[in-house]
Design a protein around this motif. Sequence first.
Motif, PDB file in Angstrom:
ATOM      1  N   VAL A  29      -9.377  64.467 -10.989  1.00  0.00           N
ATOM      2  CA  VAL A  29      -9.271  65.695 -11.779  1.00  0.00           C
ATOM      3  C   VAL A  29      -8.672  66.829 -10.962  1.00  0.00           C
ATOM      4  CG1 VAL A  29     -11.149  65.016 -13.311  1.00  0.00           C
ATOM      5  CG2 VAL A  29     -11.654  66.420 -11.287  1.00  0.00           C
ATOM      6  N   SER A  30      -8.756  66.704  -9.647  1.00  0.00           N
ATOM      7  CA  SER A  30      -8.196  67.745  -8.785  1.00  0.00           C
ATOM      8  C   SER A  30      -6.673  67.755  -8.807  1.00  0.00           C
ATOM      9  CB  SER A  30      -8.686  67.558  -7.349  1.00  0.00           C
ATOM     10  OG  SER A  30      -8.324  66.269  -6.869  1.00  0.00           O
ATOM     11  N   SER A  31      -6.066  66.685  -9.257  1.00  0.00           N
ATOM     12  CA  SER A  31      -4.609  66.565  -9.227  1.00  0.00           C
ATOM     13  C   SER A  31      -3.949  66.834 -10.573  1.00  0.00           C
ATOM     14  CB  SER A  31      -4.216  65.152  -8.770  1.00  0.00           C
ATOM     15  OG  SER A  31      -4.706  64.890  -7.470  1.00  0.00           O
ATOM     16  N   TYR A  32      -4.747  67.167 -11.562  1.00  0.00           N
ATOM     17  CA  TYR A  32      -4.230  67.353 -12.913  1.00  0.00           C
ATOM     18  C   TYR A  32      -4.626  68.710 -13.461  1.00  0.00           C
ATOM     19  CZ  TYR A  32      -2.887  62.458 -13.348  1.00  0.00           C
ATOM     20  OH  TYR A  32      -2.271  61.241 -13.196  1.00  0.00           O
ATOM     21  N   ARG A  33      -3.846  69.197 -14.411  1.00  0.00           N
ATOM     22  CA  ARG A  33      -4.303  70.297 -15.229  1.00  0.00           C
ATOM     23  C   ARG A  33      -5.235  69.696 -16.272  1.00  0.00           C
ATOM     24  NH1 ARG A  33      -0.420  73.017 -19.415  1.00  0.00           N
ATOM     25  NH2 ARG A  33      -1.313  71.369 -20.705  1.00  0.00           N
ATOM     26  N   MET A  34      -6.462  70.147 -16.247  1.00  0.00           N
ATOM     27  CA  MET A  34      -7.480  69.600 -17.138  1.00  0.00           C
ATOM     28  C   MET A  34      -7.737  70.584 -18.278  1.00  0.00           C
ATOM     29  SD  MET A  34      -8.032  66.759 -15.658  1.00  0.00           S
ATOM     30  CE  MET A  34      -9.355  66.197 -16.731  1.00  0.00           C
ATOM     31  N   GLY A  35      -8.045  70.021 -19.433  1.00  0.00           N
ATOM     32  CA  GLY A  35      -8.282  70.900 -20.562  1.00  0.00           C
ATOM     33  C   GLY A  35      -9.230  70.304 -21.576  1.00  0.00           C
ATOM     34  N   TRP A  36      -9.788  71.193 -22.372  1.00  0.00           N
ATOM     35  CA  TRP A  36     -10.604  70.815 -23.527  1.00  0.00           C
ATOM     36  C   TRP A  36      -9.917  71.329 -24.780  1.00  0.00           C
ATOM     37  CZ3 TRP A  36     -14.703  67.628 -23.734  1.00  0.00           C
ATOM     38  CH2 TRP A  36     -15.361  67.322 -22.539  1.00  0.00           C
ATOM     39  N   TYR A  37      -9.838  70.454 -25.764  1.00  0.00           N
ATOM     40  CA  TYR A  37      -9.247  70.782 -27.051  1.00  0.00           C
ATOM     41  C   TYR A  37     -10.255  70.396 -28.128  1.00  0.00           C
ATOM     42  CZ  TYR A  37      -4.826  71.281 -24.585  1.00  0.00           C
ATOM     43  OH  TYR A  37      -3.832  71.691 -23.732  1.00  0.00           O
ATOM     44  N   ARG A  38     -10.070  70.955 -29.319  1.00  0.00           N
ATOM     45  CA  ARG A  38     -10.974  70.585 -30.408  1.00  0.00           C
ATOM     46  C   ARG A  38     -10.213  70.528 -31.724  1.00  0.00           C
ATOM     47  NH1 ARG A  38     -14.610  76.155 -30.713  1.00  0.00           N
ATOM     48  NH2 ARG A  38     -13.051  77.453 -31.778  1.00  0.00           N
ATOM     49  N   GLN A  39     -10.774  69.732 -32.613  1.00  0.00           N
ATOM     50  CA  GLN A  39     -10.197  69.619 -33.944  1.00  0.00           C
ATOM     51  C   GLN A  39     -11.316  69.603 -34.970  1.00  0.00           C
ATOM     52  OE1 GLN A  39      -7.507  66.301 -34.575  1.00  0.00           O
ATOM     53  NE2 GLN A  39      -6.587  67.318 -36.333  1.00  0.00           N
ATOM     54  N   ALA A  40     -11.292  70.593 -35.827  1.00  0.00           N
ATOM     55  CA  ALA A  40     -12.270  70.676 -36.900  1.00  0.00           C
ATOM     56  C   ALA A  40     -11.717  69.969 -38.138  1.00  0.00           C
ATOM     57  CB  ALA A  40     -12.573  72.136 -37.212  1.00  0.00           C
ATOM     58  N   PRO A  41     -12.577  69.560 -39.050  1.00  0.00           N
ATOM     59  CA  PRO A  41     -12.100  68.875 -40.264  1.00  0.00           C
ATOM     60  C   PRO A  41     -11.090  69.720 -41.025  1.00  0.00           C
ATOM     61  CG  PRO A  41     -14.461  68.642 -40.053  1.00  0.00           C
ATOM     62  CD  PRO A  41     -14.043  69.613 -38.986  1.00  0.00           C
ATOM     63  N   GLY A  42      -9.949  69.122 -41.350  1.00  0.00           N
ATOM     64  CA  GLY A  42      -8.933  69.809 -42.119  1.00  0.00           C
ATOM     65  C   GLY A  42      -8.089  70.798 -41.342  1.00  0.00           C
ATOM     66  N   LYS A  43      -8.306  70.843 -40.032  1.00  0.00           N
ATOM     67  CA  LYS A  43      -7.561  71.794 -39.206  1.00  0.00           C
ATOM     68  C   LYS A  43      -6.784  71.064 -38.115  1.00  0.00           C
ATOM     69  CE  LYS A  43     -10.582  75.780 -39.866  1.00  0.00           C
ATOM     70  NZ  LYS A  43     -11.339  76.867 -39.172  1.00  0.00           N
ATOM     71  N   GLN A  44      -5.808  71.766 -37.553  1.00  0.00           N
ATOM     72  CA  GLN A  44      -5.044  71.195 -36.456  1.00  0.00           C
ATOM     73  C   GLN A  44      -5.835  71.292 -35.146  1.00  0.00           C
ATOM     74  OE1 GLN A  44      -1.178  73.133 -36.394  1.00  0.00           O
ATOM     75  NE2 GLN A  44      -0.316  71.533 -37.679  1.00  0.00           N
ATOM     76  N   ARG A  45      -5.491  70.419 -34.231  1.00  0.00           N
ATOM     77  CA  ARG A  45      -6.115  70.478 -32.918  1.00  0.00           C
ATOM     78  C   ARG A  45      -5.712  71.779 -32.228  1.00  0.00           C
ATOM     79  NH1 ARG A  45      -4.910  65.413 -29.403  1.00  0.00           N
ATOM     80  NH2 ARG A  45      -2.841  66.377 -29.327  1.00  0.00           N
ATOM     81  N   GLU A  46      -6.670  72.378 -31.530  1.00  0.00           N
ATOM     82  CA  GLU A  46      -6.393  73.633 -30.830  1.00  0.00           C
ATOM     83  C   GLU A  46      -6.937  73.577 -29.413  1.00  0.00           C
ATOM     84  OE1 GLU A  46      -8.352  76.949 -32.646  1.00  0.00           O
ATOM     85  OE2 GLU A  46     -10.340  76.044 -32.505  1.00  0.00           O
ATOM     86  N   MET A  47      -6.281  74.316 -28.538  1.00  0.00           N
ATOM     87  CA  MET A  47      -6.736  74.412 -27.162  1.00  0.00           C
ATOM     88  C   MET A  47      -7.993  75.268 -27.112  1.00  0.00           C
ATOM     89  SD  MET A  47      -6.884  76.557 -24.312  1.00  0.00           S
ATOM     90  CE  MET A  47      -5.627  77.834 -24.446  1.00  0.00           C
ATOM     91  N   VAL A  48      -8.965  74.825 -26.347  1.00  0.00           N
ATOM     92  CA  VAL A  48     -10.183  75.606 -26.122  1.00  0.00           C
ATOM     93  C   VAL A  48     -10.125  76.266 -24.747  1.00  0.00           C
ATOM     94  CG1 VAL A  48     -12.694  75.534 -25.916  1.00  0.00           C
ATOM     95  CG2 VAL A  48     -11.529  74.090 -27.611  1.00  0.00           C
ATOM     96  N   ALA A  49      -9.851  75.451 -23.723  1.00  0.00           N
ATOM     97  CA  ALA A  49      -9.785  75.960 -22.359  1.00  0.00           C
ATOM     98  C   ALA A  49      -9.014  74.983 -21.497  1.00  0.00           C
ATOM     99  CB  ALA A  49     -11.182  76.155 -21.785  1.00  0.00           C
ATOM    100  N   THR A  50      -8.272  75.514 -20.538  1.00  0.00           N
ATOM    101  CA  THR A  50      -7.573  74.683 -19.560  1.00  0.00           C
ATOM    102  C   THR A  50      -7.841  75.220 -18.167  1.00  0.00           C
ATOM    103  OG1 THR A  50      -5.507  75.950 -19.674  1.00  0.00           O
ATOM    104  CG2 THR A  50      -5.727  74.075 -21.179  1.00  0.00           C
ATOM    105  N   LEU A  51      -7.707  74.326 -17.194  1.00  0.00           N
ATOM    106  CA  LEU A  51      -7.952  74.690 -15.803  1.00  0.00           C
ATOM    107  C   LEU A  51      -6.858  74.063 -14.946  1.00  0.00           C
ATOM    108  CD1 LEU A  51      -9.759  76.039 -13.688  1.00  0.00           C
ATOM    109  CD2 LEU A  51     -11.148  73.956 -13.651  1.00  0.00           C
ATOM    110  N   THR A  52      -6.115  74.913 -14.264  1.00  0.00           N
ATOM    111  CA  THR A  52      -5.048  74.471 -13.370  1.00  0.00           C
ATOM    112  C   THR A  52      -5.399  74.917 -11.961  1.00  0.00           C
ATOM    113  OG1 THR A  52      -3.414  74.743 -15.147  1.00  0.00           O
ATOM    114  CG2 THR A  52      -2.576  74.534 -12.898  1.00  0.00           C
TER     115      THR A  52
END
Length: 116
Positions: A29-52
Amino acid sequence: QVQLVESGGGLVQPGGSLKLSCTAYGILVSSYRMGWYRQAPGKQREMVATLTGASDDVYAASAQGRFTISRDYAKNTVDLQMNNLKPEDTAVYCCNAVRRTIYDYWGQGIQVTVSS
């Protein structure tokens, strides 16, 4: 083989907290940009948080001030601490690892439900 495995999801009441963890296998994980995304029913996936890097974190406006993304180098995980959860945070949360835009990995996702 690269795998990202999420854990820590579940049902929580409004105002409560959850901590999601993404355990990486096959990459550091130290070598990648890591992120959390979420998708609610009927909605597009969205970025929640990223860490570089060590501390370059970016949050969606909806997560700012309530969520914190962090790495645990010893466990090779990326965590998302979520506080003051709201019903609109209900979604499937997915972990992502990106490096040089050509290495792009996703976890299967984990359900977070905020409801009384």
